[in-house]
Design a protein around this motif. Structure first.
Motif, PDB file in Angstrom:
ATOM      1  N   VAL A 108      32.462  41.849  40.309  1.00 15.96           N
ATOM      2  CA  VAL A 108      31.356  41.169  39.641  1.00 15.96           C
ATOM      3  C   VAL A 108      31.397  41.443  38.141  1.00 15.96           C
ATOM      4  O   VAL A 108      31.247  40.543  37.322  1.00 15.96           O
ATOM      5  CB  VAL A 108      30.005  41.631  40.249  1.00 15.96           C
ATOM      6  N   ILE A 164      33.976  39.274  36.617  1.00 18.14           N
ATOM      7  CA  ILE A 164      33.550  37.875  36.469  1.00 18.14           C
ATOM      8  C   ILE A 164      32.596  37.748  35.283  1.00 18.14           C
ATOM      9  O   ILE A 164      32.652  36.793  34.519  1.00 18.14           O
ATOM     10  CB  ILE A 164      32.900  37.364  37.772  1.00 18.14           C
ATOM     11  N   ARG A 165      31.742  38.763  35.102  1.00 15.53           N
ATOM     12  CA  ARG A 165      30.830  38.766  33.955  1.00 15.53           C
ATOM     13  C   ARG A 165      31.596  38.779  32.627  1.00 15.53           C
ATOM     14  O   ARG A 165      31.136  38.250  31.625  1.00 15.53           O
ATOM     15  CB  ARG A 165      29.914  39.984  34.006  1.00 15.53           C
ATOM     16  N   GLU A 166      32.762  39.445  32.625  1.00 22.45           N
ATOM     17  CA  GLU A 166      33.545  39.537  31.392  1.00 22.45           C
ATOM     18  C   GLU A 166      34.427  38.312  31.179  1.00 22.45           C
ATOM     19  O   GLU A 166      34.601  37.844  30.055  1.00 22.45           O
ATOM     20  CB  GLU A 166      34.466  40.779  31.454  1.00 22.45           C
ATOM     21  N   VAL A 167      35.021  37.818  32.246  1.00 24.65           N
ATOM     22  CA  VAL A 167      36.161  36.906  32.127  1.00 24.65           C
ATOM     23  C   VAL A 167      35.895  35.530  32.725  1.00 24.65           C
ATOM     24  O   VAL A 167      36.605  34.572  32.429  1.00 24.65           O
ATOM     25  CB  VAL A 167      37.387  37.549  32.825  1.00 24.65           C
ATOM     26  N   GLY A 168      34.871  35.404  33.542  1.00 29.57           N
ATOM     27  CA  GLY A 168      34.705  34.158  34.277  1.00 29.57           C
ATOM     28  C   GLY A 168      35.502  34.200  35.561  1.00 29.57           C
ATOM     29  O   GLY A 168      36.061  35.241  35.903  1.00 29.57           O
ATOM     30  N   VAL A 169      35.564  33.095  36.275  1.00 31.89           N
ATOM     31  CA  VAL A 169      36.208  33.108  37.585  1.00 31.89           C
ATOM     32  C   VAL A 169      37.706  32.823  37.499  1.00 31.89           C
ATOM     33  O   VAL A 169      38.524  33.628  37.909  1.00 31.89           O
ATOM     34  CB  VAL A 169      35.523  32.120  38.550  1.00 31.89           C
ATOM     35  N   LYS A 198      28.224  35.436  22.477  1.00 29.05           N
ATOM     36  CA  LYS A 198      29.274  35.338  23.475  1.00 29.05           C
ATOM     37  C   LYS A 198      29.330  33.911  24.026  1.00 29.05           C
ATOM     38  O   LYS A 198      30.400  33.308  24.145  1.00 29.05           O
ATOM     39  CB  LYS A 198      28.997  36.335  24.610  1.00 29.05           C
ATOM     40  N   GLY A 232      39.184  38.656  28.229  1.00 27.77           N
ATOM     41  CA  GLY A 232      37.957  37.881  28.080  1.00 27.77           C
ATOM     42  C   GLY A 232      38.113  36.454  28.564  1.00 27.77           C
ATOM     43  O   GLY A 232      39.127  36.078  29.136  1.00 27.77           O
ATOM     44  N   VAL A 233      37.077  35.683  28.314  1.00 20.74           N
ATOM     45  CA  VAL A 233      37.022  34.316  28.822  1.00 20.74           C
ATOM     46  C   VAL A 233      37.956  33.415  28.011  1.00 20.74           C
ATOM     47  O   VAL A 233      37.885  33.411  26.782  1.00 20.74           O
ATOM     48  CB  VAL A 233      35.581  33.787  28.714  1.00 20.74           C
ATOM     49  N   GLN A 254      33.539  30.165  31.629  1.00 24.27           N
ATOM     50  CA  GLN A 254      32.399  30.784  30.966  1.00 24.27           C
ATOM     51  C   GLN A 254      31.997  32.041  31.728  1.00 24.27           C
ATOM     52  O   GLN A 254      32.165  32.111  32.930  1.00 24.27           O
ATOM     53  CB  GLN A 254      31.210  29.820  30.950  1.00 24.27           C
TER      54      GLN A 254
END
Lengths: 570, 558
Positions: free
Chosen positions: B163, B166-171, A27, A132-133, A174
């Motif tokens: 939370v 944020i863990r999945e996508v970021g801020v 990831k 996702g990011v 991230q």
């Protein structure tokens, strides 16, 4: 689009993210690629020995210009014919544009002509939903339309694409790492919201702390942070200028600046993009003539420019503007929306790039979305100015304040950039984006594309011209696993539609090789290699005068450019 | 040119010479044109048209000249018709002489208290906060200043889901919604909001205060008409003004006044073109804490064929059995309200703003709304927080009953209002402006006391000194001594309360931004997490501080 799809399995509903079983390491690699060699680093810093020139604009052949106009003409004529027959025979599809039961239409057919008849055709390239990011890769949901982009069908799957579309200059988008961990702690400690306006209840110790870190980072006395970049500009000017003041604005300034000035009611004069002579002429004329009609002196004169122009990739000629500002005793507002974090040896923006003292600029404004992986905007100025603005800006008294997790992301990422945290990680990120930008830009120029912008600017616009090629380029790149942004009228001139690559430190040199190869291939298929070499990319300096056009093969580009791009300056 | 005319007038030789010269040039031109391919056709056309109508030649020649001038004119040419002619030396002297005013006026000494008294919260903004206010440090203070009316921003489930996001996508969202900034969680939040409100579709903005200012100009252009509530908060005032449409103001929540304005307008409107027409008001007034009679308002707007823009920033989550806002109170379907604007930074305990309504209206905003097109999307976790709160509310919904998430807020509002309204002693000093259903309790210095203290009835507004100063650009004169004094006294009350562990707030409006007249107010924002004891305590503290301060002021004059 003419293909028929089996829609029975599909849904018009944007799907939820599919389950993925990536390990943390995988990831992290998807979000921020690891550097393959120390050779692939560079620095974005202006060399004071080189004179700052206005950029050389390459021009396409005449047939391209003419066919582009013809393209638009055809689209407009067909659009009007469709509107005429549609509104006459099938008014049910035009309900928002025709008066009904005595109610006026929501908007006129003329007002909405461009979105309906031109942009609709490109709609599959806009607002692609993701999950996702948005880091090195971005997960785009697969979708298809059976009704010319009126609606889309989703099958629930998504494709990870190399991401040249997000504003993620330093790769801080991230979900793994110090920034994210800190932000999550902030949510636990402070909650989700800020619960009210800054001056009422919305100032926490985190706000105060982050503003101090920001001021120190920028080298200014004081700063104020807001929850939205657009809102910062939109609400700032009403507190600084009034109808007896003049704002001199670059012709390519961002919509938010223009909106803010309009709201303030100040008089506006526009100078052609980066044209310092025209600016000086306007300054001389305005100061000597005073306000129109009454000829009373202007109360204040503001010059408004951006550090890095988001559609052109060009920089402002800051040393010259500062000189003019001091000579004519007026004020300078610099919007660093794209330049802060991305330019200069230590990421301090356009001032550091040109080695100009930030205190020579009266109001420094910027956004925190682009380089810091956060959201929001800021204003930085002397303490007396900030004190007044803190009380006077409407958002601080009526609107929300910036939420804690976003603030924490800003302060952690800023401390990483300035080297306070994680050793030299910040420096490395800066060097990576500088190299990546230089490599992709020079590579594209050598392949024969017309590319705008300064060598090390992370915004890389590739000119397309014909509107019909815009969606095709985007689709072909998406097929090859690359996500890009297309920009056309009204964000640019009607003729100069473009692809805008937004570079990121998260990409590796190998990713850029892939991107270059894809562009070379698609460029041939769509006939986009128009460059004459005047703006760079030629084999030997001066080739363009002899009529030799740069058309390097992709193998050659990948072999030579990584080395050449680190010093070559055209 | 008919030669007889010249002969008759016996003009000077010069004129005749000129005519001959022109004639020669014309023949030369014709000859050159004849040599060009297609030239003959043009000549024949001009000849034929001139023969039929000589004036037409003149007209066409002028048109051609105008076209040439138009194309050659600089794109950036500024309006310099009435410029003075100045030599370089004179220009230089004028430039030398010019002294600009400062960027902003520095804070005056007697104004600095405003910045020093802004509270800084250490840690989370919840029911009890630790605050620092200048030199004053106070811990465990009961919070009556938070706009998170339902107290959901620190709710366990909301925090957990945020939370996880944020863990999945970021801020950050890292892009405008139209360019890869739309996450699936944004789409979910849009759907949840639309479903919760009963609207067809919904759109989200990155900041609540930027929402009206961006939405209104999408549908209002020059020539359109908007009738705005005379008590509207500054966001709506500015939104109406930037649209450059015709603005009418009706007295705050006075629907008779609205109807008479519409009646007067209707004759003009019938004859004129079919402009867009809107009525703009708030579901729960930010400045007054009261609501309009929506049922009648809807009848009026339907009768006169106006559309309604309702700002529900304060009323969503606070009014109606399930917090669906003012329409739920009156049992009016959401479709009757053409545009709903709201905030997600208040009852929804998150960030951002939204606009809800029918599909066509929303689609138009996606493409033309300035703040949506030119700005990054809302951070994804903020959208998740809103979805979570909406889900929590809907899960507990029971037909005909007040939702358990909203009920405490409603009871608290009613209770605190009753405490303040029933106090005989307090009524000598302050008037409660808000209605008992409002979660914000507004207190104004009583009219008789104002007179005794020599305070003006209202500040600012049309014709006032501030308006004049704004028109003339005199920023020094934006300061109003009495406004500053009254605000200072309210702050003194707040400071006293803070010492006794209660944090109320006051209106922090800026005179020169307000189009309409204003009066400073002391405000208590009631929260669902407050208990009855909290309210009793707050009442005793606040009323004591008010009486002490104002009594002292009345007696000693300062």
């Amino acid at each position: 689009m003419s293909k028929t799809y089996d829609t029975s399995e599909l849904s018009k509903h944007v799907p939820n993210p599919p389950v993925n079983n990536l390990s943390i390491e995988e990831k992290a690699e998807m979000e921020f690629g690891s550097l393959s060699s120390d050779k692939y680093l560079a620095s974005a810093q202006h060399d004071p020995s080189i004179e700052i020139r206005t950029q050389v604009l390459d021009e396409p052949p005449y047939y391209v210009v003419i066919s582009t106009y013809l393209n638009y003409l055809t689209l407009i004529i067909i659009g009007h014919i469709r509107d005429f027959f549609g509104m006459t025979f099938m008014p049910q599809y035009y309900s928002a544009m025709v008066a009904k039961n005595g109610y006026p239409p929501w908007y006129s057919a003329f007002e909405s002509f461009y979105p309906r008849r031109l942009k609709r055709r490109l709609d599959d390239c806009f607002a692609r939903p993701i999950y996702g990011v948005p880091g090195r890769y971005i997960n785009c949901f697969n979708r298809a339309s059976t009704d010319y982009n009126e609606s889309f069908y989703y099958d629930g799957t998504a494709t990870p694409c190399l991401n040249l579309s997000s504003y993620n200059y330093l790769g801080f988008a991230q979900s793994v790492g110090k920034c994210t961990d800190d932000s999550i702690d902030a949510v636990y400690k402070y909650g989700v919201s800020s619960c009210g306006p800054r001056n009422v209840i919305g100032t926490t110790d985190l706000h105060v702390k982050t503003e101090k870190i920001l001021s120190k980072f920028l080298g200014k006395e004081d700063s104020i942070i807001f929850s939205m970049g657009w809102g910062t500009n939109a609400h700032l000017f009403t507190s600084m200028v009034n109808s007896k003041c003049l704002v001199i604005s670059d012709s390519l300034n961002h919509a938010s600046i223009r909106f803010g000035i309009r709201l303030s009611g100040a008089a506006v004069k526009v100078f052609p993009h980066n044209d310092m002579e025209a600016l000086e002429k306007i300054l001389r004329n305005s100061i000597s003539q005073g306000q129109s009609k009454t000829h009373r002196p202007w109360k204040k004169i503001f010059i408004c420019v951006e550090g890095l122009y988001s559609m052109e990739g060009t920089y402002v000629n800051l040393p010259k503007i500062v000189e003019l500002k001091e000579k004519y005793n007026c004020y300078l507002f610099v919007d660093e929306a794209h330049s802060i974090g991305a330019l200069g040896k230590s990421g301090k923006g356009i001032c550091e790039y040109y080695n100009v003292d930030p205190n020579k600029i009266d109001i420094l404004m910027g956004t925190l979305t682009k380089s810091f992986g956060a959201a929001g905007g800021y204003i930085s100025a002397n303490k007396n100015i900030c004190d007044r603005l803190r009380l006077d800006i409407t958002v601080n008294n009526y609107g929300e304040s910036i939420p804690p997790a976003v603030l924490q992301q800003i302060s952690t990422s800023m401390r990483i950039i300035s080297g306070e945290l994680n050793d030299n990680e910040g420096e490395l990120r800066l060097q990576r984006i500088a190299f990546n930008s230089r490599y992709l830009r020079l590579g594209l120029k050598r392949l024969g594309f017309i590319v705008y912008g300064a060598d090390d600017s992370p915004v890389i616009p590739l000119l397309i011209y014909n509107p019909a090629k815009m969606p095709r380029f985007s689709q072909l790149l998406l097929e090859r696993g690359i996500a890009v942004v297309i920009v056309g009228y009204p964000a640019t001139d009607i003729i100069s539609s473009r692809i805008r690559f937004c570079m990121s430190a998260a990409l590796t040199k190998e990713d850029i090789d892939l991107i270059l190869a894809a562009c070379a291939d698609v460029g041939d298929r769509l006939n986009l290699k128009f460059s004459t070499g005047i703006a760079g990319g030629e084999r030997n300096p001066g080739d363009w005068k002899k009529g030799i056009k740069p058309r390097w093969s992709i193998e050659e580009v990948i072999e030579k450019t990584p080395e050449d791009c680190r010093h070559e300056v055209y | 040119m008919p030669t007889s005319l010249i002969d008759n007038k016996e003009s000077s030789n010069f004129l005749v010479g000129l005519a001959y010269k022109a004639n020669d040039i014309w023949y030369d031109l014709v000859e050159i044109l004849m040599q060009l391919p297609g030239g003959e056709l043009i000549i024949n056309y001009i000849k034929a048209s001139h023969k039929n109508d000589p004036w037409r030649t003149l007209l066409e020649a002028l048109l051609a000249l105008f076209a040439i001038k138009y194309f050659l004119a600089s794109r950036y040419s500024q309006d310099d018709k009435d410029n003075m002619v100045l030599s370089k030396k004179e220009t230089d002297e004028l430039i030398e002489d010019w002294v600009p005013e400062p960027v902003v006026v520095d804070l005056r000494e007697d104004e600095k208290w405003q910045i020093e008294t802004n509270p800084i919260i250490n840690g989370a903004v919840s029911k009890r906060v630790d605050i620092q206010q200048g030199d004053l440090i106070s811990t465990n203070v009961l919070n009556f200043a938070s706009l998170d009316f339902l107290g959901m921003s620190t709710d366990k489930k909301v925090v957990e889901n945020s939370v996880e996001c944020i863990r999945e996508v970021g801020v950050g969202a890292c892009g405008p919604p139209n360019f890869y900034g739309t996450q699936s969680v944004h789409v979910r939040c849009r759907e949840d909001l639309a479903m919760f409100l009963g609207a067809e579709d919904c759109i989200m903005y990155g900041q609540d205060f930027a929402t009206p200012i961006s939405v209104l100009p999408c549908f209002l252009k020059r020539g359109d008409i908007v009738i705005v509530d005379g008590g509207a908060y500054v966001g709506l005032q500015k939104a109406a003004m930037i649209s450059r449409c015709n603005i009418e103001w009706f007295n705050h929540n006075d629907l008779d006044d609205l109807e008479s304005i519409l009646e007067n307008l209707s004759k003009d409107l019938e004859q004129g073109p079919l402009n867009r027409r809107f009525i703009v008001t708030e579901g729960l007034s930010e400045n007054f804490g009261d609501s309009p009679d929506l049922k009648r308002l809807v009848e009026i707007k339907n009768k006169y064929k106006f559309r309604l823009i309702l700002d529900e920033s304060n009323s969503i989550g606070t009014l109606g059995d399930n917090g669906r806002g003012l329409p739920e109170v009156y049992n009016i379907p959401r479709s009757e309200i053409e545009i709903t604007i709201g905030s997600m930074a208040r009852s929804f305990g998150s960030s951002g703003g939204f606009c809800a309504g029918d599909k066509d209206m929303i689609y138009h905003q996606i493409l033309t709304s300035n703040a949506y097109v030119f700005s990054a999307a809302l951070p994804p976790y903020c959208a998740v927080a809103v979805s979570t709160i909406i889900k929590a509310i809907i899960d507990e919904e029971v037909e005909g009953k007040v939702n358990p998430h909203i009920r405490p807020l409603k009871e608290n509002s009613a209770y605190l209002h009753s405490l303040f309204n029933n106090s005989k002693e307090l009524s000598k000093y302050v008037t409660v402006k808000s209605d008992s259903y409002s979660p914000s309790l507004h207190l104004r210095i009583d009219a008789d006391l104002r007179e005794a203290l020599d305070l003006p009835d209202v500040y600012g507004g049309p014709g006032s000194a501030v308006t004049k100063a704004l028109k003339n650009g005199n920023e020094e004169l934006f300061f109003d001594q009495y406004y500053n004094l009254e605000s200072f006294k309210l702050q003194t009350i707040i400071n006293k309360c803070v010492e006794a562990k209660v944090l109320p707030t006051r209106t922090k409006r800026i005179l020169h931004h307000e189009v309409l007249p204003i009066v400073p107010e002391l405000i208590l924002h009631i929260n669902a997490t407050h208990t009855k004891q909290d309210l009793d305590y707050a009442y005793s503290v606040v009323s004591k501080a008010i009486i002490d301060t104002l009594e002292h002021w009345r007696k000693t004059g300062n």
